[in-house]
Design a protein around this motif. Sequence first.
Motif, PDB file in Angstrom:
ATOM      1  N   ALA A  69       0.550   8.571   8.032  1.00  0.00           N
ATOM      2  CA  ALA A  69       0.105   9.930   8.349  1.00  0.00           C
ATOM      3  C   ALA A  69      -0.443  10.003   9.769  1.00  0.00           C
ATOM      4  N   ARG A  70      -1.185   8.978  10.183  1.00  0.00           N
ATOM      5  CA  ARG A  70      -1.722   8.961  11.556  1.00  0.00           C
ATOM      6  C   ARG A  70      -0.588   8.908  12.571  1.00  0.00           C
ATOM      7  N   ASP A 123      -2.070   5.990   4.875  1.00  0.00           N
ATOM      8  CA  ASP A 123      -2.926   6.635   5.870  1.00  0.00           C
ATOM      9  C   ASP A 123      -2.431   6.360   7.286  1.00  0.00           C
ATOM     10  N   GLU A 124      -1.909   5.154   7.513  1.00  0.00           N
ATOM     11  CA  GLU A 124      -1.386   4.810   8.825  1.00  0.00           C
ATOM     12  C   GLU A 124      -0.119   5.606   9.120  1.00  0.00           C
ATOM     13  N   GLU A 170       6.298  15.586   4.806  1.00  0.00           N
ATOM     14  CA  GLU A 170       5.023  15.082   5.322  1.00  0.00           C
ATOM     15  C   GLU A 170       4.933  15.254   6.824  1.00  0.00           C
ATOM     16  N   ALA A 228      -6.869  14.657   1.932  1.00  0.00           N
ATOM     17  CA  ALA A 228      -6.245  14.056   3.113  1.00  0.00           C
ATOM     18  C   ALA A 228      -4.803  13.701   2.838  1.00  0.00           C
ATOM     19  N   ASN A 229      -3.964  13.908   3.855  1.00  0.00           N
ATOM     20  CA  ASN A 229      -2.538  13.619   3.747  1.00  0.00           C
ATOM     21  C   ASN A 229      -2.309  12.150   3.452  1.00  0.00           C
ATOM     22  N   LYS A 230      -1.497  11.882   2.428  1.00  0.00           N
ATOM     23  CA  LYS A 230      -1.137  10.510   2.078  1.00  0.00           C
ATOM     24  C   LYS A 230       0.334  10.313   2.380  1.00  0.00           C
ATOM     25  N   GLU A 251       0.809  -1.221   0.000  1.00  0.00           N
ATOM     26  CA  GLU A 251       0.000   0.000   0.000  1.00  0.00           C
ATOM     27  C   GLU A 251       0.841   1.269   0.000  1.00  0.00           C
ATOM     28  N   TRP A 252       2.092   1.143   0.409  1.00  0.00           N
ATOM     29  CA  TRP A 252       2.968   2.308   0.461  1.00  0.00           C
ATOM     30  C   TRP A 252       3.702   2.552  -0.863  1.00  0.00           C
ATOM     31  N   SER A 295      -0.172  10.762  -4.931  1.00  0.00           N
ATOM     32  CA  SER A 295      -0.292  12.146  -4.480  1.00  0.00           C
ATOM     33  C   SER A 295      -0.313  13.106  -5.657  1.00  0.00           C
ATOM     34  N   SER A 322       3.262   5.796  -3.370  1.00  0.00           N
ATOM     35  CA  SER A 322       2.220   6.700  -2.870  1.00  0.00           C
ATOM     36  C   SER A 322       2.471   8.142  -3.306  1.00  0.00           C
TER      37      SER A 322
END
Length: 424
Positions: free
Chosen positions: A292-293, A289-290, A316, A413-415, A24-25, A32, A28
């Motif tokens: 960024a969290r 997303d993780e 980021e 949303a921040n990716k 998933e990374w 963006s 990315s």
Amino acid sequence: MAADRGAGGDVAVVTPWYPNPMQEWAGSFVRSMVEATGPGCGEFTVYHTEAWLMRRPAEEVEAAREAHRRLLPVALHPVPDAAGSRLVRVPVPTVPDYTFAELAVQHARWLREALGGEPIPAPVVHAHVGLRGGWTALENARPGARVFVTEHASFLDKVLEQPDSREMYEQVLERCTGFLVVTDVLRDTLAEAFPALAHKIEMISNPISFGAPRERPVTELRRWLYVGTLVERKGVGWLLEAFAECLAEDPGLTLTMAGPGVLARRLEERAAELGVGHAVSFLGAVAPDEAARLMREHDLLVHPARWETFGVTIIEAVAAGLPVLVTRCGGPERTLAGIETAAGEMIDVEENASSIVDGYRRLRDRFPDGLDLAKAREILDGRFGYRTVAEAHYRHWFPEAPANKGTANKGTANKGTADGGEEA
């Protein structure tokens, strides 16, 4: 052109990297760019040519390729993706030991198969990385299409060391409409390698979303975070040693290391040897997303890389309201130019832990009054935010169109990225 799209024309993106269910990374930073630029365009299609490595005898490889060729027209199904784009994934059967040029030939070949021998219909094609993206786009673009290439790769020197890849790279530079790099480090490398074509190389950074800051400001620098691959080039061994020394001074510190890499097991073993295993978390690969969290929930990003062409993760982090402790390793001293002390602390690249420890102590001693994260965030948004980067691309893609302002979605949303994207 759909009524709810922007005023620009149709665009296709060709990339060997793009987030997928297994990684998933991966790529990315390309998504963006799609998020940033898609709203200002007409139909927007992403062609992800994804290498599938086969370690089989030659006759089995050829049989697999023939089966793949027959199945490809049935298996390809465009799916909706970021910013209203369409995503087409094209598997590319490859084998070990290909040069970068040989890989590019395979990527171009299989995209042509996926297109049924027809050219990419879009009048503007934007490719990521010089060969697997750029060559593939040029070989499949329609006559008269405007083809742009963006180079991100931190391994560019390895590409240029291969004679066939260097020759192909020069052809890409000659044939493309415009060639872009994300940092002047890459521009200087290419200008030195191909001085007669240096005039074609321009710089447009990776886009970073500034739309999702943390809810509460950082109040103490105790929860350390590293986001990236666990490899020697990232300085992660020295990071762990430095953390152990700082933990001895402040038992309340923690370190989270998010990302995959060949050093994962060795780092876990070393953490146990140092007696800091209870304070260090190894998360492995994390989704954007993780990542960024995590940035919004930690106190300090520590990024002691030996070399970076850009350093997406660092920008980021500041976008998420996180101070940074980062090495002067190529890209960061340029991306943070003028706001180094406002965003955090920069240290020299040294093969030891003490430089990281000393940098942390300096940063801790002047925190929070010696930083200005709000100022750093505002300046970086102006340099690398979605709107800024999108409008720079529009000026290249649609030179005859009126100024395409206000179409990029600045609030997306921040990716984040677990590997810094171009730094894979």
